[in-house]
Write a protein that holds these residues in place. Sequence first.
Motif, PDB file in Angstrom:
ATOM      1  N   HIS A 170       0.833  -1.207   0.000  1.00 23.01           N
ATOM      2  CA  HIS A 170       0.000   0.000   0.000  1.00 23.01           C
ATOM      3  C   HIS A 170       0.871   1.261   0.000  1.00 23.01           C
ATOM      4  N   ARG A 171       1.826   1.309   0.925  1.00 18.91           N
ATOM      5  CA  ARG A 171       2.683   2.498   1.061  1.00 18.91           C
ATOM      6  C   ARG A 171       3.411   2.798  -0.247  1.00 18.91           C
ATOM      7  N   ASP A 172       4.068   1.787  -0.805  1.00 15.12           N
ATOM      8  CA  ASP A 172       4.901   2.000  -1.992  1.00 15.12           C
ATOM      9  C   ASP A 172       4.048   2.289  -3.225  1.00 15.12           C
ATOM     10  N   HIS A 173       2.958   1.557  -3.396  1.00 16.72           N
ATOM     11  CA  HIS A 173       2.105   1.789  -4.567  1.00 16.72           C
ATOM     12  C   HIS A 173       1.556   3.215  -4.578  1.00 16.72           C
ATOM     13  N   TYR A 174       0.973   3.632  -3.454  1.00 17.34           N
ATOM     14  CA  TYR A 174       0.346   4.953  -3.441  1.00 17.34           C
ATOM     15  C   TYR A 174       1.363   6.092  -3.410  1.00 17.34           C
ATOM     16  N   ALA A 175       2.572   5.850  -2.926  1.00 20.48           N
ATOM     17  CA  ALA A 175       3.631   6.859  -3.027  1.00 20.48           C
ATOM     18  C   ALA A 175       3.999   7.054  -4.498  1.00 20.48           C
ATOM     19  N   ARG A 176       4.161   5.944  -5.226  1.00 15.26           N
ATOM     20  CA  ARG A 176       4.512   6.017  -6.653  1.00 15.26           C
ATOM     21  C   ARG A 176       3.363   6.571  -7.486  1.00 15.26           C
ATOM     22  N   ALA A 177       2.172   6.010  -7.307  1.00 13.92           N
ATOM     23  CA  ALA A 177       1.046   6.313  -8.192  1.00 13.92           C
ATOM     24  C   ALA A 177       0.415   7.670  -7.914  1.00 13.92           C
ATOM     25  N   GLU A 178       0.391   8.084  -6.635  1.00 11.10           N
ATOM     26  CA  GLU A 178      -0.355   9.299  -6.301  1.00 11.10           C
ATOM     27  C   GLU A 178       0.412  10.292  -5.429  1.00 11.10           C
ATOM     28  N   GLY A 179       1.658   9.987  -5.135  1.00  8.62           N
ATOM     29  CA  GLY A 179       2.462  10.917  -4.353  1.00  8.62           C
ATOM     30  C   GLY A 179       2.108  10.972  -2.878  1.00  8.62           C
ATOM     31  N   PHE A 180       1.443   9.927  -2.362  1.00  6.55           N
ATOM     32  CA  PHE A 180       1.071   9.922  -0.948  1.00  6.55           C
ATOM     33  C   PHE A 180       2.328   9.958  -0.081  1.00  6.55           C
ATOM     34  N   ASP A 181       2.232  10.670   1.033  1.00  3.21           N
ATOM     35  CA  ASP A 181       3.357  10.738   1.960  1.00  3.21           C
ATOM     36  C   ASP A 181       3.343   9.535   2.914  1.00  3.21           C
ATOM     37  N   ALA A 182       4.299   9.506   3.833  1.00  2.00           N
ATOM     38  CA  ALA A 182       4.468   8.363   4.738  1.00  2.00           C
ATOM     39  C   ALA A 182       3.276   8.138   5.661  1.00  2.00           C
ATOM     40  N   SER A 183       2.424   9.147   5.855  1.00  2.00           N
ATOM     41  CA  SER A 183       1.281   8.974   6.760  1.00  2.00           C
ATOM     42  C   SER A 183       0.321   7.895   6.262  1.00  2.00           C
ATOM     43  N   PHE A 184       0.306   7.622   4.964  1.00  2.00           N
ATOM     44  CA  PHE A 184      -0.578   6.577   4.443  1.00  2.00           C
ATOM     45  C   PHE A 184      -0.123   5.197   4.923  1.00  2.00           C
ATOM     46  N   GLY A 185       1.159   4.914   4.828  1.00  5.49           N
ATOM     47  CA  GLY A 185       1.677   3.644   5.332  1.00  5.49           C
ATOM     48  C   GLY A 185       1.423   3.480   6.817  1.00  5.49           C
ATOM     49  N   VAL A 186       1.535   4.568   7.568  1.00  4.54           N
ATOM     50  CA  VAL A 186       1.263   4.531   9.004  1.00  4.54           C
ATOM     51  C   VAL A 186      -0.206   4.162   9.252  1.00  4.54           C
ATOM     52  N   LEU A 187      -1.111   4.746   8.471  1.00  4.48           N
ATOM     53  CA  LEU A 187      -2.540   4.436   8.604  1.00  4.48           C
ATOM     54  C   LEU A 187      -2.806   2.962   8.301  1.00  4.48           C
ATOM     55  N   VAL A 188      -2.245   2.447   7.221  1.00  7.75           N
ATOM     56  CA  VAL A 188      -2.448   1.035   6.856  1.00  7.75           C
ATOM     57  C   VAL A 188      -1.919   0.126   7.970  1.00  7.75           C
ATOM     58  N   ALA A 189      -0.742   0.437   8.490  1.00  9.58           N
ATOM     59  CA  ALA A 189      -0.172  -0.361   9.578  1.00  9.58           C
ATOM     60  C   ALA A 189      -1.091  -0.356  10.798  1.00  9.58           C
ATOM     61  N   GLN A 190      -1.654   0.799  11.132  1.00 10.63           N
ATOM     62  CA  GLN A 190      -2.544   0.884  12.292  1.00 10.63           C
ATOM     63  C   GLN A 190      -3.819   0.078  12.075  1.00 10.63           C
ATOM     64  N   ILE A 191      -4.390   0.163  10.863  1.00  8.23           N
ATOM     65  CA  ILE A 191      -5.590  -0.614  10.542  1.00  8.23           C
ATOM     66  C   ILE A 191      -5.301  -2.103  10.716  1.00  8.23           C
ATOM     67  N   LEU A 192      -4.185  -2.558  10.188  1.00  8.48           N
ATOM     68  CA  LEU A 192      -3.839  -3.978  10.282  1.00  8.48           C
ATOM     69  C   LEU A 192      -3.515  -4.394  11.704  1.00  8.48           C
ATOM     70  N   ASP A 193      -2.785  -3.560  12.431  1.00  7.98           N
ATOM     71  CA  ASP A 193      -2.471  -3.898  13.824  1.00  7.98           C
ATOM     72  C   ASP A 193      -3.738  -4.004  14.664  1.00  7.98           C
ATOM     73  N   ASP A 194      -4.682  -3.096  14.440  1.00  4.54           N
ATOM     74  CA  ASP A 194      -5.962  -3.158  15.160  1.00  4.54           C
ATOM     75  C   ASP A 194      -6.735  -4.417  14.780  1.00  4.54           C
ATOM     76  N   PHE A 195      -6.729  -4.762  13.495  1.00  2.00           N
ATOM     77  CA  PHE A 195      -7.419  -5.960  13.030  1.00  2.00           C
ATOM     78  C   PHE A 195      -6.811  -7.210  13.669  1.00  2.00           C
ATOM     79  N   ILE A 196      -5.499  -7.314  13.635  1.00  2.00           N
ATOM     80  CA  ILE A 196      -4.815  -8.483  14.204  1.00  2.00           C
ATOM     81  C   ILE A 196      -5.091  -8.593  15.695  1.00  2.00           C
ATOM     82  N   ALA A 197      -5.072  -7.475  16.402  1.00  2.00           N
ATOM     83  CA  ALA A 197      -5.235  -7.488  17.857  1.00  2.00           C
ATOM     84  C   ALA A 197      -6.664  -7.723  18.304  1.00  2.00           C
TER      85      ALA A 197
END
Length: 160
Positions: free
Chosen positions: A21-48
């Motif tokens: 997610h982080r790398d694709h959206y950084a390349r495709a749309e110029g998203f900053d690092a906060s997007f990867g942080v959001l994805v990580a939080q979503i997954l960590d919450d899901f796992i927990a």
Amino acid sequence: MEKVEIRKFTPQDRDWLVAEHRDHYARAEGFDASFGVLVAQILDDFIADHDPLREAGWIAWEGEARLGSIFCVGLDDTTAKLRLFLLTPEARGKGLGKRMLATCMGFAKAQGYAGMQLWTHESHRAAGALYAQTGWTLGRSEPVVSFGQPLVEQHWHIRL
């Protein structure tokens, strides 16, 4: 494409999914690092803390390669939220997105959810077209600045 399997998400998929997610959206749309942080939080919450009877995630695999993801999480007793829907560039345009969406929506319906909703961006035109083709309705759009970019958020919903 060889035989593509859609398997349940496991915690071992987490790091790949965050990076993809982080790398694709950084390349495709110029998203900053906060997007990867959001994805990580979503997954960590899901796992927990997800309810395995009412919430699930899936990863598409071809051989040893992961091709994409999709998740169904509960918003409340009657509404599920579609999250983290992604296909790698090489997996697009081959019907896999439709298959993954059907898997997620079928699960939500089987678990008793009456409807689903999702949040995306207008720039994800292929995803928006897929949602429209499968009965989703665009509820609202609004300009925002997220992940370091001016975007148009979209909120879609469907009755199951």
